[in-house]
Motif scaffolding. Structure first.
Motif, PDB file in Angstrom:
ATOM      1  N   THR A 119     -42.893  -0.701 -46.199  1.00 53.94           N
ATOM      2  CA  THR A 119     -42.346  -1.312 -47.421  1.00 53.94           C
ATOM      3  C   THR A 119     -40.831  -1.107 -47.429  1.00 53.94           C
ATOM      4  N   ASN A 166     -42.369  -6.220 -54.491  1.00 50.46           N
ATOM      5  CA  ASN A 166     -42.164  -5.072 -53.613  1.00 50.46           C
ATOM      6  C   ASN A 166     -40.805  -5.105 -52.923  1.00 50.46           C
ATOM      7  N   LEU A 252     -43.709  -0.550 -60.859  1.00 50.76           N
ATOM      8  CA  LEU A 252     -43.357  -0.107 -59.505  1.00 50.76           C
ATOM      9  C   LEU A 252     -42.153   0.828 -59.588  1.00 50.76           C
TER      10      LEU A 252
END
Ligand code: GLY
Length: 350
Positions: A119, A166, A252
């Protein structure tokens, strides 16, 4: 702490082969999570250097960065015959690199590990700098050690597997690096076009961002001083993240950091005359891309209480990292409860 090699990879198979071959080991284990296994394992499973590896998978997401998941990894290492000379490859996001790094650091008093972050958040932050650990007692990263991966491989292949949320989550840490670095880096970050992501350009920016972190970590690996600069946005950000978690709102990490940056740049402007125009430009960028996080005045005391758990605090005082300007870092800024309430008012009204 051991020096950490960072490889900016153009050929994942070759970079991984070299990294694995460079570190002597008897058995290789791969730690990943169930989501990464589905999305990214196909990129690496056929690589000859992993053909003999034992794969350990844990459930994904931060709530599984837990003692239970850690125990599972230790048990699987033991079951697979891992010795003091075995090696762990952590393949995944920050949850895997944090937990895996801690499992490796404690198994038989420490085995070598390599990070292969998948990520953006893990590439620019979690996988670099040796912070490892798990959440405990309702607090994030409460138990852990500083111990660097022998090697971190940054490969852009994985960026294309990420959705916009993300990408933005990792990008908040890049924004933080730009703010503590210089005006050029900060301005470049604010002008990035998320509607048409230019992956080669993003990859270049990732390399630059990691270098900013690496230089700071090399100067102060154990966070006695300047490494606290990397906590910009995190004192308020972690409190917002924990509040959200407690209320079942999913947030997040990078989004909470972005909102934390709004709070802490406001404090910077109030206390240290951080330029108002740069505050406004940054706030505009964050609002446009990360949206708002609604808080109520009734939650201020809870947010304040959460900030009292921050690891940078000393003698019961809440310590912030603030900026007098972009790149002009002021660590150990003790901030009163009144100022924090004022900061929360600004955030709520923004
Ligand atoms: N994530 C901040 C640090 O590694 O120090």
């Amino acid at each position: 702490m051991q020096a950490q090699e960072i490889i900016t990879s153009k050929n994942l198979g070759e970079s991984l082969r070299q990294a694995v071959a460079a570190i002597e080991h008897d058995r290789l284990f791969v730690l990943t999570d169930d989501t990464t296994l589905k999305l990214c394992w196909s990129e690496v499973c056929a690589l000859p250097c992993l053909s003999e590896a034992n794969v350990i998978s844990i459930p994904p997401t931060d709530e599984n960065k837990s003692l239970e998941a850690l125990t599972h990894v230790w048990a699987e290492l033991q079951r697979g015959g891992a010795t003091r000379h075995s090696m762990l490859l952590c393949l995944g996001g920050g949850m895997v690199t944090d937990l895996g790094g801690f499992a490796a650091s404690t198994f038989k008093r420490g085995i070598n590990y390599i990070n292969l972050p998948t990520t953006l958040l893990a590439m620019v932050d979690a996988s670099v700098g040796g912070k490892t650990g798990i959440n405990f007692g309702g607090l994030k990263n409460e138990i852990g050690v500083f111990n660097t991966a022998r090697c971190v491989i940054l490969d852009a292949t994985f960026l294309r597997t990420l959705d916009l949320r993300n990408i933005l989550s990792g990008y908040a840490e890049m924004l933080k690096h730009g703010l503590i670095s210089n005006v050029e880096d900060w301005a470049e970050l604010l002008s990035f076009d998320f509607e048409r992501i230019d992956y080669p350009h993003l990859t270049e920016m990732v390399g630059k961002s990691v270098l900013i972190k690496q230089r700071i970590v090399e100067e102060d690996p154990l966070e006695r001083g300047i490494r606290k600069a990397l906590n910009l946005g995190h004192t308020a950000g972690h409190a917002l993240e924990s509040l959200a978690l407690g209320e079942g709102r999913t947030v997040l990490h990078g989004y909470a950091v972005a909102w934390g940056l709004i709070c802490e740049l406001y404090l910077s402007a109030k206390r240290l005359s951080f330029p108002k125009d740069k505050l406004q430009q940054t706030v505009r960028f964050i609002k446009e891309h990360y949206g708002s996080f609604l808080i109520d005045c009734k939650e201020y005391d809870r947010l304040y209480e959460l900030m009292t758990h921050d690891k940078k605090n000393t003698a019961g005082q809440i310590n912030f990292t603030l900026l007098a300007d972009i790149g002009d870092i002021r660590i150990n800024q003790v901030v009163s409860k009144e100022e924090i309430m004022d900061m929360l008012d600004f955030f709520r009204e923004t």
